[in-house]
Design an enzyme around this catalytic site. Sequence first.
Site, PDB file in Angstrom:
ATOM      1  CB  SER A   1      -7.564   4.068   2.911  1.00 22.42           C
ATOM      2  OG  SER A   1      -6.804   3.452   3.921  1.00 22.42           O
TER       3      SER A   1
ATOM      4  CE  LYS B   1      -3.688   2.161   2.726  1.00 25.30           C
ATOM      5  NZ  LYS B   1      -4.444   2.108   3.974  1.00 25.30           N
TER       6      LYS B   1
ATOM      7  CB  SER C   1      -7.904   1.175   5.710  1.00 24.23           C
ATOM      8  OG  SER C   1      -8.531   2.404   5.568  1.00 24.23           O
TER       9      SER C   1
HETATM   10  C1  LIG Z   1     -10.696  13.627  11.561  1.00 27.61           C
HETATM   11  C2  LIG Z   1     -11.966  13.661  10.845  1.00 27.61           C
HETATM   12  C3  LIG Z   1     -12.859  12.539  11.148  1.00 27.61           C
HETATM   13  C4  LIG Z   1     -13.963  12.512  10.212  1.00 27.61           C
HETATM   14  C5  LIG Z   1     -15.093  11.647  10.567  1.00 27.61           C
HETATM   15  C6  LIG Z   1     -14.816  10.427  11.309  1.00 27.61           C
HETATM   16  C7  LIG Z   1     -15.856   9.390  11.080  1.00 27.61           C
HETATM   17  C8  LIG Z   1     -15.649   8.285  10.429  1.00 27.61           C
HETATM   18  C9  LIG Z   1     -14.359   8.031   9.757  1.00 27.61           C
HETATM   19  C10 LIG Z   1     -14.290   6.619   9.311  1.00 27.61           C
HETATM   20  C11 LIG Z   1     -13.571   6.489   8.034  1.00 27.61           C
HETATM   21  C12 LIG Z   1     -12.730   5.304   8.074  1.00 27.61           C
HETATM   22  C13 LIG Z   1     -12.046   5.016   6.792  1.00 27.61           C
HETATM   23  C14 LIG Z   1     -10.941   4.025   6.932  1.00 27.61           C
HETATM   24  C15 LIG Z   1      -9.734   4.614   7.585  1.00 27.61           C
HETATM   25  C16 LIG Z   1      -8.573   3.661   7.718  1.00 27.61           C
HETATM   26  O1  LIG Z   1      -8.648   2.608   8.285  1.00 27.61           O
HETATM   27  N1  LIG Z   1      -7.409   4.133   7.233  1.00 27.61           N
HETATM   28  C17 LIG Z   1      -6.168   3.427   7.291  1.00 27.61           C
HETATM   29  C18 LIG Z   1      -5.082   4.220   7.764  1.00 27.61           C
HETATM   30  O2  LIG Z   1      -3.924   3.483   7.890  1.00 27.61           O
END
Ligand SMILES: CCCCCC/C=C\CCCCCCCC(=O)NCCO
Length: 589
Positions: free
Chosen positions: A224, A149, A248
């Site tokens: 992601s 990734k 993600s």
């Molecule tokens: C800081 C702003 C927060 C915005 C709103 C929060 C609510 C939900 C967010 C969830 C989105 C998750 C997406 C996946 C993220 C992830 O796991 N990323 C991997 C990073 O290594």
Amino acid sequence: MALEKVKGLLPEVEVDRYFVSAVLCGSATAILVSRWVSQRRVQKKLEEAKRRRELGFQRMENAARQFKQQNPGIKAAPILSLPLVELAAKLRDGTLSPESVLYTYIEKALEVTQQINCVTDFLPECEEQLREVKKQEKGLLYGVPVSIKENIACKGHPNTMGLVKYLDRPEPEDSVIVKVLKKQGAIPFVRTNTSQGILNIDCGNTLFGQTLNPFNHKKTSGGSSGGEAALVGGGGSVIGIGTDVAASIRVPCGFCGICGFKPTGYRLSVKGTTSPVEGMNSAINVTGPMARDMDSLVLCMKALLCDELFCLDPTVPPLPFNDEIYSSSRPLRIGYYDGDGYFQPSPSMRRAVQETRKLLQEAGHTLIPFTPPRINFLVDELFTKGVSADGCSTLVENFDGEFVDVTWTNQLRCCKMPDLLKRLLALILMPVFPRISRHLNALIGVGSVKNLWKNNVDRMAYRDEFIAEWRRLKLDVVLCPALGPAFNLGYAGKLFVATTYTHLYNVLNFPAGVVPVTTVSEADEEELRHYKGYYGDPWDKRMKEAVQDAVGLPVAVQCVALPWQEELCLRFMKEVETLSSERRGRRKI
Ligand SMILES: CCCCCC/C=C\CCCCCCCC(=O)NCCO
């Protein structure tokens, strides 16, 4: 009258109207010009990056073509169809050469990315690594091509997360995970696409574009780590590494029909990986493997949990893979739930859990209903408020000066709202859409360091409560839904909160993984027509639209264990995989 009074209070100064207008117009022009100049700069960087990317693709295409011309006898299909364990065995015993495998996968990855845009860059240094692995002792992944990734450092390449501002920052060295993979003989050969800023379950950004689902191009691959899941799901890589702070690894794996594992935080190293909100600790960011089957995940975990890892990153506990726990066949006590009370599962998500529950029961395990406690508190107060504790300022800064991808505009707008407006909107929405109102309130953050500490204390108390319930029921593991099926394009960036099923286990810091068990049926699609959701609010409406038109797409379940019990979690996942593939086999007969 009032104006006259105010004028009377001000000192008598001769104001030259023309001078004031000139200053105002001049300032406005200066702002517009500087904005235009900076947008031009970003645009130029974008174009340059696209050109470099194309050149990289061409270079690898030429290398693969040249190898094929020199070795016409090598057939791609038998190599590409080998599961990782068999592929690694053939590479170790010399039946297959690392060259034949690497160039076969390069060619396949090129083909897959041309269709679904999942690779960000090829790693030309893989050809050097090819020579290097032959000099070292054969490791567990000798000669295995691995995809990585894009936010996991590979020396000389920037971790951009699809953000132009990071393009000029090549990483000075490999991340620990990449170093360990190389030590085990693996050959990192491509980097894969992510959502912009990696805090989104879509997979699109202005630098590399949108990654599509390998099974249906009208659907997202999820995010992601969506480039990784799409590449592996599309057959262009046999094993990949992703990251997960909320969803993600697990969401894109579920959407693309592959297995993915999020270990307990700190069991694997995150040194050299970029996190979406640096410094945030309310949900734990981890690295983990993604592959077509469970044996591949297990081999990868065995390879990673080695002395090299413990030596390179002493913050990782020196716990090698425990084969005894993984190989045990003792019947398990399995807690299960098919809905978390926050986001109603789609019909296929629920059916996946219920069918798996039945299979596990028939196989001699004990299944016990389990309810995650205080789910609203967990989602709004611990997760959302914790992740946006700074009022979203770190995340918003990441997007400063960037062209914002369409997959982010909606959510970024919410994050950027002034606190007063968030509060006001939350107040207005409370009687009609209480869930959305609570979310908006949470995005304001905690306000002070003292409140952040209080939030940390609340999280620990919640974890104790969760474990106490787990212990009261004498559970070994938990079976629960994995978000799915894959969303129609344009929805994931508007449905962040549908990650409740996965982010719970980042807040708790429990190991969790997903295993595909079924596909969406006509009956699921029919049942979806009556989907109302728990709240009947705009999010529920969106969820229904997001998962529509998915007949035949994969659906997974999620398997969870207590912290540091990776081997037990993987054993459970393997059992789920075996039972569901046996059932699919029986159905075909
Ligand atoms: C800081 C702003 C927060 C915005 C709103 C929060 C609510 C939900 C967010 C969830 C989105 C998750 C997406 C996946 C993220 C992830 O796991 N990323 C991997 C990073 O290594």
